[in-house]
Design a protein around this motif. Structure first.
Motif, short mmCIF file in Angstrom:
data_model
loop_
_atom_site.label_atom_id
_atom_site.label_comp_id
_atom_site.label_asym_id
_atom_site.label_seq_id
_atom_site.Cartn_x
_atom_site.Cartn_y
_atom_site.Cartn_z
N ASP A 1 -12.33 12.06 6.52
CA ASP A 1 -12.30 12.86 5.30
C ASP A 1 -10.86 12.85 4.78
N LEU A 2 -10.65 12.14 3.69
CA LEU A 2 -9.28 11.95 3.20
C LEU A 2 -8.87 12.96 2.12
N ALA A 3 -9.77 13.90 1.78
CA ALA A 3 -9.51 14.79 0.64
C ALA A 3 -8.13 15.47 0.76
N LYS A 4 -7.83 16.03 1.95
CA LYS A 4 -6.58 16.76 2.12
C LYS A 4 -5.38 15.82 2.03
N PHE A 5 -5.54 14.66 2.65
CA PHE A 5 -4.44 13.69 2.65
C PHE A 5 -4.13 13.22 1.23
N GLU A 6 -5.16 13.03 0.44
CA GLU A 6 -4.97 12.52 -0.92
C GLU A 6 -4.14 13.48 -1.77
N ALA A 7 -4.19 14.78 -1.44
CA ALA A 7 -3.40 15.75 -2.19
C ALA A 7 -1.90 15.53 -1.97
N ASN A 8 -1.53 15.06 -0.80
CA ASN A 8 -0.11 14.76 -0.52
C ASN A 8 -0.06 13.57 0.44
N PRO A 9 -0.19 12.36 -0.12
CA PRO A 9 -0.39 11.18 0.74
C PRO A 9 0.89 10.60 1.33
N SER A 10 1.84 11.45 1.77
CA SER A 10 3.02 10.93 2.46
C SER A 10 2.56 10.24 3.74
N VAL A 11 3.21 9.12 4.05
CA VAL A 11 2.80 8.35 5.23
C VAL A 11 2.77 9.24 6.48
N TYR B 1 0.80 -1.23 0.00
CA TYR B 1 0.00 0.00 0.00
C TYR B 1 0.83 1.29 0.00
N VAL B 2 2.13 1.14 0.17
CA VAL B 2 2.98 2.33 0.23
C VAL B 2 4.07 2.23 -0.84
N THR B 3 4.18 3.30 -1.65
CA THR B 3 5.21 3.33 -2.69
C THR B 3 6.02 4.61 -2.49
N ASN B 4 7.33 4.48 -2.33
CA ASN B 4 8.21 5.63 -2.13
C ASN B 4 7.73 6.57 -1.01
N GLY B 5 7.32 6.00 0.08
CA GLY B 5 6.91 6.82 1.23
C GLY B 5 5.53 7.42 1.09
N LYS B 6 4.85 7.12 0.00
CA LYS B 6 3.48 7.66 -0.18
C LYS B 6 2.47 6.52 -0.27
N VAL B 7 1.32 6.77 0.30
CA VAL B 7 0.26 5.76 0.22
C VAL B 7 -0.26 5.74 -1.22
N ASN B 8 -0.27 4.58 -1.85
CA ASN B 8 -0.70 4.50 -3.26
C ASN B 8 -2.23 4.35 -3.36
N ALA B 9 -2.70 4.25 -4.58
CA ALA B 9 -4.16 4.21 -4.79
C ALA B 9 -4.81 3.04 -4.05
N ALA B 10 -4.13 1.89 -4.08
CA ALA B 10 -4.69 0.73 -3.38
C ALA B 10 -4.74 1.00 -1.86
N GLY B 11 -3.72 1.69 -1.36
CA GLY B 11 -3.68 2.02 0.07
C GLY B 11 -4.78 2.99 0.45
N ILE B 12 -4.99 4.00 -0.40
CA ILE B 12 -6.07 4.97 -0.15
C ILE B 12 -7.42 4.23 -0.11
N ALA B 13 -7.59 3.31 -1.07
CA ALA B 13 -8.85 2.54 -1.11
C ALA B 13 -8.99 1.71 0.16
N ALA B 14 -7.87 1.12 0.62
CA ALA B 14 -7.93 0.29 1.83
C ALA B 14 -8.31 1.14 3.05
N ILE B 15 -7.72 2.34 3.15
CA ILE B 15 -8.03 3.22 4.29
C ILE B 15 -9.50 3.66 4.22
N LYS B 16 -9.95 4.00 2.99
CA LYS B 16 -11.34 4.45 2.85
C LYS B 16 -12.32 3.36 3.26
N SER B 17 -11.99 2.14 2.91
CA SER B 17 -12.95 1.08 3.25
C SER B 17 -12.89 0.77 4.75
#
Lengths: 128, 166
Positions: free
Chosen positions: A96-106, A74-90
Motif C-alpha cells: 500500500d503506497l498511499a502514505k509513501f506517495e504523500a512524501n516519497p523521500s527515498v 526513478y529518483v529526482t532530488n532524493g524523492k521517488v518520481n512518478a516513473a519510480g512510483i509506477a515501477a514500484i507499484k508494478s
C-alpha cells in the motif's frame, strides 16, 4: 491454499523468530523497519524463513526495490518520481503506497512495508 | 595471537553437521580478570566458538568460494557458565543452505548438560560486497589442519574428505 489468517500466523512466527519480537508486536499494521526494527540483514533471514515455511522462492528484488530507489531514472532530488512510483507499484502490487506517495523521500520507503504487505505478498506467491 | 575458539573437530559431515570441542582453560588471558577469583568464559565467546564450528561447516559446503560471515545471532540461550576445566562440545547442524546465506542451529554441552543453544545466520559474500579477504589460502588450510577436518571429515556418502590443493 491456506487462508489469510493461516498465512498471517506463519508470517508472524517467522518474524518473531527472525526479529526476536513478541507475538503481540506483530500486528498487521506494524511496519517492518519502524515498528519491528528489521535491519537489512534481517530481511535475508526473513526471506529464508518464509521460503521454508511456505515452500516458495522469493527473488530479492520482489521485496526490496533497491535498484529503483538508487536509480537516477526513478529518483529526482532524493524523492521517488512518478516513473519510480509506477515501477514500484508494478513490482510490488501487494504494497500500500498511499502514505509513501504523500512524501516519497527515498529514506521513507523503509517505513512503508507492513506485516500485512508481507501477508499479501505470500498470498500472491501461493496463488501464482 | 589467533582468534581460535575451537580446539578441533570430532565429527564433520560435509553439508550437514559437525561437532567441535573447546577446552576451557585458566591459561586463557581473558579469564584472568573475568572475573577476579571467579573465572568464567563469556558467552559471547561461546557464540564465537559456535560460529566457528558452524561457519567452517558452511564454508566447506560451498567449497570456500564465498566469504562466510556471521551476519546475525537469530537467538541464543545459555543455561550456565562455562568455567576453566570444562570441555564444551559444539554441535552444529545446517538448517538451510543457499548460495547467499545459511541458517544453522548450534548447541553447546558440557558432559550431558546443555550449556547453550543458538541459531546463527551466515551471509555468504562475494568479493566487492564489503568484506575484505578473510584468509590467505595457506593460512586457511593450516587452520583446517589444526582442526583435523581432513582427518575425520566425511561426505554424506561416508567417503573421507579430500584435502584441497590450494
Amino acid at each position: 491454499m491456506p487462508s489469510r489468517d493461516e498465512i498471517f500466523e506463519k508470517v508472524k512466527a517467522a518474524l518473531v523468530d527472525a526479529l526476536g519480537v513478541e507475538d503481540d508486536e506483530v500486528s498487521p499494521t506494524a511496519t517492518m523497519v519502524g515498528d519491528l526494527g528489521a535491519e537489512s540483514i534481517d530481511f535475508l533471514d526473513i526471506v529464508f524463513r518464509l521460503e521454508k515455511a511456505f515452500g516458495i522462492k522469493i527473488p530479492r528484488a520482489e521485496l526490496f526495490p533497491e535498484d529503483v530507489l538508487s536509480s537516477s531514472e526513478y529518483v529526482t532530488n532524493g524523492k521517488v518520481n512518478a516513473a519510480g512510483i509506477a515501477a514500484i507499484k508494478s513490482r510490488m502490487p501487494f504494497i500500500d503506497l498511499a502514505k509513501f506517495e504523500a512524501n516519497p523521500s527515498v529514506q521513507n520507503f523503509a517505513n512503508t512495508l507492513t506485516v500485512e504487505d508481507m501477508v499479501r505478498y505470500v498470498q500472491g506467491k501461493l496463488a501464482s | 595471537m589467533r582468534w581460535f575458539w575451537i580446539d578441533r573437530f570430532d565429527e564433520f559431515i560435509r553439508g550437514r553437521r559437525a561437532t567441535a570441542v573447546k577446552n576451557v582453560s585458566l591459561a586463557e588471558e581473558h579469564m584472568h580478570d573475568h572475573f577476579p577469583g571467579a573465572a568464567l568464559m563469556p558467552n559471547s565467546l561461546v557464540v564465537e566458538g559456535m560460529a566457528q564450528t558452524a561457519g567452517l561447516l558452511v564454508a566447506d559446503a560451498i567449497e570456500f568460494n564465498r566469504r562466510v560471515v556471521l551476519a546475525k545471532v537469530a537467538g541464543a540461550d545459555f543455561h550456565f557458565d562455562a568455567v576453566p576445566g570444562d570441555t564444551l562440545r559444539f554441535e552444529a547442524t545446517i538448517l538451510d543452505l543457499k548460495p547467499t546465506g545459511s541458517l544453522c542451529k548450534v548447541t553447546s554441552t558440557v558432559g550431558d548438560r546443555l550449556q547453550g543453544e543458538a541459531e546463527l545466520f551466515f551471509a555468504h559474500l562475494e568479493p566487492g560486497e564489503g568484506v575484505p579477504k578473510l584468509f590467505e589460502p595457506d593460512e586457511l588450510l593450516q587452520w583446517l589442519d589444526h582442526m583435523h577436518i581432513y582427518d575425520i571429515g566425511r561426505d554424506e556418502a561416508g567417503n573421507p574428505l579430500v584435502r584441497p590443493d590450494w
